[in-house]
Design an enzyme around this catalytic site. Structure first.
Site, PDB file in Angstrom:
ATOM      1  N   HIS A 157       0.814  -1.228   0.000  1.00 22.71           N
ATOM      2  CA  HIS A 157       0.000   0.000   0.000  1.00 22.71           C
ATOM      3  C   HIS A 157       0.839   1.266   0.000  1.00 22.71           C
ATOM      4  O   HIS A 157       0.334   2.348  -0.272  1.00 22.71           O
ATOM      5  CB  HIS A 157      -0.938  -0.004   1.215  1.00 22.71           C
ATOM      6  CG  HIS A 157      -2.036  -1.015   1.093  1.00 22.71           C
ATOM      7  ND1 HIS A 157      -3.321  -0.687   0.754  1.00 22.71           N
ATOM      8  CD2 HIS A 157      -2.010  -2.362   1.209  1.00 22.71           C
ATOM      9  CE1 HIS A 157      -4.057  -1.788   0.694  1.00 22.71           C
ATOM     10  NE2 HIS A 157      -3.279  -2.811   0.969  1.00 22.71           N
ATOM     11  N   ASP A 365       3.446   9.244  -0.921  1.00 23.60           N
ATOM     12  CA  ASP A 365       2.248   8.509  -0.521  1.00 23.60           C
ATOM     13  C   ASP A 365       2.027   7.386  -1.524  1.00 23.60           C
ATOM     14  O   ASP A 365       2.172   7.608  -2.731  1.00 23.60           O
ATOM     15  CB  ASP A 365       1.033   9.456  -0.530  1.00 23.60           C
ATOM     16  CG  ASP A 365       0.054   9.162   0.597  1.00 23.60           C
ATOM     17  OD1 ASP A 365      -0.019   7.996   1.018  1.00 23.60           O
ATOM     18  OD2 ASP A 365      -0.636  10.091   1.033  1.00 23.60           O
TER      19      ASP A 365
HETATM   20  C1  GDG Z   1      -2.235   3.857   3.327  1.00 19.06           C
HETATM   21  C2  GDG Z   1      -1.231   4.493   2.357  1.00 19.06           C
HETATM   22  C3  GDG Z   1      -2.953   4.368   0.559  1.00 19.06           C
HETATM   23  C4  GDG Z   1      -8.764  10.265   7.933  1.00 19.06           C
HETATM   24  N1  GDG Z   1      -9.203  10.978   8.983  1.00 19.06           N
HETATM   25  C5  GDG Z   1     -10.398  10.444   9.322  1.00 19.06           C
HETATM   26  C6  GDG Z   1     -10.681   9.373   8.456  1.00 19.06           C
HETATM   27  N2  GDG Z   1      -9.653   9.301   7.605  1.00 19.06           N
HETATM   28  C7  GDG Z   1      -9.612   8.329   6.495  1.00 19.06           C
HETATM   29  C8  GDG Z   1      -9.716   9.025   5.167  1.00 19.06           C
HETATM   30  C9  GDG Z   1      -9.142   7.970   4.231  1.00 19.06           C
HETATM   31  C10 GDG Z   1      -8.106   7.297   5.129  1.00 19.06           C
HETATM   32  O1  GDG Z   1      -8.382   7.659   6.476  1.00 19.06           O
HETATM   33  C11 GDG Z   1      -6.696   7.741   4.820  1.00 19.06           C
HETATM   34  O2  GDG Z   1      -6.286   7.068   3.672  1.00 19.06           O
HETATM   35  P1  GDG Z   1      -5.026   7.488   2.828  1.00 19.06           P
HETATM   36  O3  GDG Z   1      -5.030   6.702   1.583  1.00 19.06           O
HETATM   37  O4  GDG Z   1      -5.120   8.950   2.547  1.00 19.06           O
HETATM   38  O5  GDG Z   1      -3.745   7.265   3.737  1.00 19.06           O
HETATM   39  P2  GDG Z   1      -3.123   6.099   4.751  1.00 19.06           P
HETATM   40  O6  GDG Z   1      -3.927   5.937   5.972  1.00 19.06           O
HETATM   41  O7  GDG Z   1      -1.716   6.530   4.962  1.00 19.06           O
HETATM   42  O8  GDG Z   1      -3.177   4.746   3.923  1.00 19.06           O
HETATM   43  C12 GDG Z   1      -1.966   5.285   1.288  1.00 19.06           C
HETATM   44  C13 GDG Z   1      -3.825   3.620   1.528  1.00 19.06           C
HETATM   45  O9  GDG Z   1      -3.045   2.938   2.527  1.00 19.06           O
HETATM   46  C14 GDG Z   1      -4.688   2.581   0.813  1.00 19.06           C
HETATM   47  O10 GDG Z   1      -3.926   1.744   0.029  1.00 19.06           O
HETATM   48  O11 GDG Z   1      -3.783   5.172  -0.270  1.00 19.06           O
HETATM   49  O12 GDG Z   1      -1.041   5.814   0.350  1.00 19.06           O
HETATM   50  O13 GDG Z   1      -0.336   5.360   3.076  1.00 19.06           O
HETATM   51  O14 GDG Z   1     -10.104   7.020   3.876  1.00 19.06           O
HETATM   52  O15 GDG Z   1     -11.056   9.354   4.920  1.00 19.06           O
HETATM   53  N3  GDG Z   1     -11.794   8.620   8.512  1.00 19.06           N
HETATM   54  C15 GDG Z   1     -12.709   8.938   9.481  1.00 19.06           C
HETATM   55  N4  GDG Z   1     -12.493   9.946  10.369  1.00 19.06           N
HETATM   56  C16 GDG Z   1     -11.379  10.728  10.325  1.00 19.06           C
HETATM   57  O16 GDG Z   1     -11.219  11.676  11.119  1.00 19.06           O
HETATM   58  N5  GDG Z   1     -13.839   8.213   9.584  1.00 19.06           N
END
Ligand code: GDG
Length: 462
Positions: A157, A365
């Site tokens: 990821h 990322d």
């Molecule tokens: C890893 C990789 C890759 C955030 N704050 C809240 C909340 N979130 C949710 C967002 C989004 C998720 O968390 C974050 O996803 P990302 O993809 O931006 O980043 P990582 O957590 O670092 O994920 C990344 C991912 O895996 C999938 O393969 O895209 O590159 O680093 O869904 O909405 N959700 C809620 N409350 C919050 O305050 N409910």
């Protein structure tokens, strides 16, 4: 019957999908498995004095899960140690933050073996196994040693770093060789896939064919890019929910006619939050016409608090937001609202919709699902503008965003200004193209592409 077994470090399908959980991985996998007859195996998140290997099998949020507890030393050495203090910073191009400790290596090897031994009795002949992420890079090697001949796939990821960087890791050859015990190794982007191929070619005298067949270390496997998406249908439901409408109205009312820029991230140094705050300060300096007309909401969800680097960044962000507000705020205008807590997923959806600009500027990322959620939350008749870092995996797909260099505060400030004054017609054209991609390349498409490619791969042991 063929079953899919998903294995990941943490198993946490949302008990209430509307509330969601912080972490793109959890959201994506729960969505992918919910309709399946599959099984999700991993760590419960609990620790005991001694490792027992006992399994707890339960139904959570419509998904069958098998959970195993680890011991306290595992948590320190494998999870907080090798995974989050060694691999995470290294794979996000932060060698300055990498800790190399022999005990971390040992903990990582031990937990991967424990996972393999605990999972082994659950595996039936026709099962396909799909392992997720950097915590479990050597799991297939351990399963093979225990005689597992099933197809096993792996999906990373986070980014795969350049060969020069991975070569700074003690035992990098063993780690990469272990990946070739999978039948299929998937990356988020072509960039990561190519970096892995480069390593095989230059550091392991391997072969890589144009269609992704690879040979090295006396083994054969397949590599590919499988960009992950969001659950677009589910997210559309969240956007249309009552909670989202409430959040939208509450946020818009608080704007008093101003425009809003939003950032939503786990509080992590890879997300470029400090650089983003400085870029916003640059906007206020370079474009005085924007003073009092804009405000920036940054939601930063607490994450990995036990790791020092995460406490440092938290303190620095508090200092920066204080400085910017101290310089620019007026009695009825606060330029930055920096919120250090998490929100329900449906509430978040409404907040994205209320924002005129989505600011997604990680320094590295794997993909970044927030960029896709921001797009999916917009009003088609009056959409906001996405500003996206060229170093997010999502930038390979989302070319209609305003693509920026997150290290350049001038570049990001200029993009913010451009987004804030962008004509309606251009906003609609850019958003329409982005939304088409978000809907087409969603999490189901990702799962189906990975699983069908894995199904078509020969097993390593065939
Ligand atoms: C890893 C990789 C890759 C955030 N704050 C809240 C909340 N979130 C949710 C967002 C989004 C998720 O968390 C974050 O996803 P990302 O993809 O931006 O980043 P990582 O957590 O670092 O994920 C990344 C991912 O895996 C999938 O393969 O895209 O590159 O680093 O869904 O909405 N959700 C809620 N409350 C919050 O305050 N409910």
């Amino acid at each position: 019957m063929e079953r899919l077994i998903v294995v990941s470090n943490r198993v946490n399908p949302a008990r209430d999908p509307a509330a969601g959980s912080a972490g793109g991985l959890a959201m994506a996998l729960a969505a992918a498995l919910r309709e399946d007859q599959g099984l999700w195996f991993g760590w419960s998140g609990e620790t005991r004095a001694n490792f027992t290997g006992n399994l707890s099998i339960q139904q959570i949020g419509g998904v069958t899960v098998a959970l195993v507890d680890l011991d306290e030393q595992d948590r320190l050495e494998y999870y907080n140690g090798y995974a989050n203090r060694t691999l995470w910073p290294l794979f996000h191009y932060r060698p300055d933050l990498v800790a190399f400790e022999r005990s971390y290596d040992e903990g990582y090897e031990r937990v991967n073996l424990r996972f393999a031994q605990t999972l082994r009795p659950l595996i039936q002949d026709n099962d396909m196994i799909w392992v997720q992420d950097y915590h479990l890079l050597p799991l297939a090697r351990e399963l093979r040693r225990l005689g597992v001949r099933n197809r096993i796939g792996f999906f990373l990821h986070i980014p795969w770093p350049s060969r020069r960087l991975i070569a700074t890791l003690p035992k990098h050859r063993e780690l990469v060789a272990a990946l070739l015990d999978y039948d299929l190794v998937g990356f988020q982007t072509l960039d990561s896939r190519d970096a892995f191929a480069e390593y095989l070619l230059h550091n392991a005298s391997g072969d890589v064919s144009p269609d992704g067949e690879v040979r090295a270390f006396g083994k054969q496997s397949r590599i590919g890019a499988f960009p992950i998406g969001i659950d677009a249908d589910d997210f559309a439901g969240a956007v249309a929910s009552e909670q989202a409408t409430l959040a939208f109205e509450r946020t818009r009312a608080s704007l008093l006619g101003r425009k809003m820029i939003i950032g939503v991230d786990r509080l992590d140094y890879s997300k470029g939050l400090e650089e983003r705050f400085c870029a916003y300060e640059q906007l206020l300096m370079d474009y005085p016409d924007q003073l009092e007309k804009v405000f920036f909401l940054q939601i930063a969800t607490p994450s990995r608090d036990e790791v020092d680097a995460y406490q440092d960044i938290r303190a620095r962000l508090e200092g920066l937001s204080g400085r910017i507000n101290g310089t620019y705020a007026d009695i009825d205008w606060v330029p930055i609202r920096y919120v250090n807590r998490s929100y329900r997923r449906d509430f978040l959806a409404g907040t994205y919709r209320a924002a005129h600009v989505g600011l997604v500027t990680p320094l590295r990322d794997g993909m970044n699902l927030v960029a896709k959620e921001y797009v999916a939350a917009q009003d088609p008749a009056d959409p906001g503008v996405l500003i996206l870092s060229e170093l997010a995996g999502a930038a390979e797909q989302m070319r209609d965003a305003l693509i920026v260099n997150p290290f350049s505060r001038e570049d990001v400030a200029e993009a913010m200004r451009k987004a804030l004054v962008m004509p309606h017609e251009e906003r609609v054209a850019r958003w329409t193209a982005l939304q088409e991609g978000v809907q087409r390349d969603d999490v189901k498409a990702w799962r189906d592409r990975f699983v069908s490619t894995l199904r078509a791969s020969r097993t390593c042991q065939a």
